[in-house]
Design a protein around this motif. Structure first.
Motif, PDB file in Angstrom:
ATOM      1  N   ILE A  46       0.868  -1.182   0.000  1.00  0.00           N
ATOM      2  CA  ILE A  46       0.000   0.000   0.000  1.00  0.00           C
ATOM      3  C   ILE A  46       0.901   1.227   0.000  1.00  0.00           C
ATOM      4  O   ILE A  46       1.679   1.430   0.932  1.00  0.00           O
ATOM      5  CB  ILE A  46      -0.935   0.009   1.221  1.00  0.00           C
ATOM      6  N   GLU A  48       0.846   5.222  -0.148  1.00  0.00           N
ATOM      7  CA  GLU A  48      -0.034   6.378   0.016  1.00  0.00           C
ATOM      8  C   GLU A  48       0.740   7.682  -0.173  1.00  0.00           C
ATOM      9  O   GLU A  48       1.953   7.698  -0.342  1.00  0.00           O
ATOM     10  CB  GLU A  48      -0.665   6.367   1.410  1.00  0.00           C
ATOM     11  N   LEU A  51       0.703  11.023   5.149  1.00  0.00           N
ATOM     12  CA  LEU A  51      -0.344  10.620   6.079  1.00  0.00           C
ATOM     13  C   LEU A  51      -0.742  11.712   7.061  1.00  0.00           C
ATOM     14  O   LEU A  51      -1.682  11.530   7.848  1.00  0.00           O
ATOM     15  CB  LEU A  51       0.087   9.360   6.833  1.00  0.00           C
ATOM     16  N   GLN A  60      -5.501   4.834   3.879  1.00  0.00           N
ATOM     17  CA  GLN A  60      -4.533   3.777   4.181  1.00  0.00           C
ATOM     18  C   GLN A  60      -5.004   2.901   5.339  1.00  0.00           C
ATOM     19  O   GLN A  60      -4.876   1.671   5.289  1.00  0.00           O
ATOM     20  CB  GLN A  60      -3.162   4.350   4.522  1.00  0.00           C
ATOM     21  N   GLN A  61      -5.529   3.511   6.387  1.00  0.00           N
ATOM     22  CA  GLN A  61      -5.979   2.733   7.541  1.00  0.00           C
ATOM     23  C   GLN A  61      -7.043   1.718   7.134  1.00  0.00           C
ATOM     24  O   GLN A  61      -7.026   0.564   7.599  1.00  0.00           O
ATOM     25  CB  GLN A  61      -6.526   3.672   8.612  1.00  0.00           C
ATOM     26  N   THR A  76       3.743  -1.033   3.729  1.00  0.00           N
ATOM     27  CA  THR A  76       3.204   0.291   3.461  1.00  0.00           C
ATOM     28  C   THR A  76       4.316   1.317   3.289  1.00  0.00           C
ATOM     29  O   THR A  76       5.411   1.159   3.830  1.00  0.00           O
ATOM     30  CB  THR A  76       2.272   0.768   4.597  1.00  0.00           C
ATOM     31  N   GLU A  78       4.691   5.873   2.335  1.00  0.00           N
ATOM     32  CA  GLU A  78       4.012   7.123   2.041  1.00  0.00           C
ATOM     33  C   GLU A  78       4.995   8.110   1.428  1.00  0.00           C
ATOM     34  O   GLU A  78       6.192   8.081   1.722  1.00  0.00           O
ATOM     35  CB  GLU A  78       3.416   7.734   3.307  1.00  0.00           C
ATOM     36  N   ASP A 106      -1.808   5.331  -4.284  1.00  0.00           N
ATOM     37  CA  ASP A 106      -2.389   6.669  -4.392  1.00  0.00           C
ATOM     38  C   ASP A 106      -1.292   7.555  -4.979  1.00  0.00           C
ATOM     39  O   ASP A 106      -0.424   8.043  -4.258  1.00  0.00           O
ATOM     40  CB  ASP A 106      -2.830   7.178  -3.024  1.00  0.00           C
ATOM     41  N   GLY A 288     -10.161   2.291  -0.176  1.00  0.00           N
ATOM     42  CA  GLY A 288      -9.175   1.346   0.311  1.00  0.00           C
ATOM     43  C   GLY A 288      -9.710  -0.060   0.393  1.00  0.00           C
ATOM     44  O   GLY A 288      -9.040  -1.030   0.003  1.00  0.00           O
TER      45      GLY A 288
END
Length: 339
Positions: A46, A48, A51, A60-61, A76, A78, A106, A288
């Motif tokens: 994931i 993102e 955050l 994301q959560q 994950t 970001e 994203d 998500g």
């Protein structure tokens, strides 16, 4: 770098590499992630944007929660700032190396990530974007995002109906219209209201930076030049909140209808307080969840999603109008995102 505490044995092994790449690994199964069997775990990535933004954090959560509920391991990452595609590219490179089955992305930049996404897809990894698509959109397997044209249209329909027989005197508080999201929201509002950029009912336009400060300044200037404004479009809720400060300072709270889009809890409270007449809620958590479900389906069945898939919009207002479906602020506060 922070590592999540719920990790499989394989995730612990990945952590050594992640320590040099800014990745965070989470998970809840020690099964071999190389298997596509529905009762065994695998790893997804994931990626993102920053955050600190509650919209991105909520997205994301929800994706991580959906993956962990399905028994998957999660990597994950970001971006560090707006437009930071370099961090995202590096993260995807590491996810490819670790053999993830799918990536939820994203994109911080719609074009800069096309090449690395193609590398992932060439490696057999399903890549789905959320919130916004790549350019071209089919550079990823699919995208789960808000239909911002439809969201803008809801704003315009409500504003037109709310004005009734009053002659429209509309102001547009935009963001850079070369931005895909900003352009779609702008065009949708005009379409919903039945206007064009050249319509005489559009008495003024201004660019904002999508924040309270520039929303207030833009509205102050517009009201100075066009004191009879009775409806405004705003690119997002912070800009709307700033515009309302200017409207209130001018004593025109009962004159100007404020419309917006996002659906944050702060924005819904502004509807409840009468500052924003109506806002359009979007659903980052749904994006998500749908993205993770698509990856699971792909691994289990081999079926790929395709196209741009609308994650939904709902108009939130305490002043409903006939012919425009909406929910009130109480419903909005139960379904909003952020604080």
């Amino acid at each position: 770098m922070k590592l999540a505490t719920h990790r499989s044995g394989r995730a612990l092994a990945i952590a050594a590499l992640a320590a040099t790449t800014g990745l965070v690994i989470a998970g809840c199964s020690s099964a071999d992630p190389g298997s596509s069997s529905s009762d065994e775990s695998f790893t997804i990535g994931i990626v993102e944007q920053q955050l600190a933004n509650p919209f991105f954090a909520n997205l994301q959560q929800s994706a991580v929660a959906a993956a962990e509920e399905a028994g998957l391991d999660v990597m994950t990452a970001e971006s560090q700032s707006a437009g930071d595609s370099a961090t995202q590219v590096a993260a995807i490179e590491n996810m490819i190396a670790q053999g993830v089955k799918g990536i939820v992305l994203d994109p911080a930049n719609a074009s800069a990530l096309v090449d690395i996404v193609q590398r992932a897809r060439d490696a057999g990894i399903l890549v789905v974007t959320v919130n916004t698509s790549l350019e071209p959109a089919d550079a990823a397997d699919a995208s789960f995002e808000t239909d911002n044209l439809a969201g803008g249209a809801l704003m315009g329909e409500w504003a037109k109906a709310s004005l009734g027989d009053a002659e429209p005197q509309v102001a547009m508080l935009d963001y850079d219209l070369s931005d895909k999201t900003a352009g779609a929201r702008h065009d949708g509002f005009l379409e919903g209201f039945g206007l064009t950029d050249d319509s005489p009912e559009i008495v003024g336009t201004a660019l904002t930076e999508s924040n309270v400060e520039t929303g207030q300044t833009a509205m102050e200037n517009l009201l100075s030049a066009h004191p009879d404004i009775n409806a405004i479009y705003t690119i997002n809720e912070p800009a709307a909140q700033g515009a309302y400060i200017a409207i209130s300072n001018a004593g025109k709270e009962d004159q100007v209808l404020v419309t917006s889009i996002d659906g944050s809890c702060a924005g819904v409270r502004s509807v409840q307080d009468g500052e924003i007449g109506a806002t359009v809620m979007q659903f980052p958590s749904r994006m998500g969840e749908l993205a993770v479900e698509a990856i699971i389906d792909f691994v289990e069945t081999g079926e790929k999603p395709s196209g741009v898939i609308d994650s939904g919009t709902t108009l939130i207002t305490d002043d409903p109008v006939e012919g425009v479906e909406s929910e009130d602020s109480a419903w909005g506060l139960e379904n909003c995102w952020g604080e």
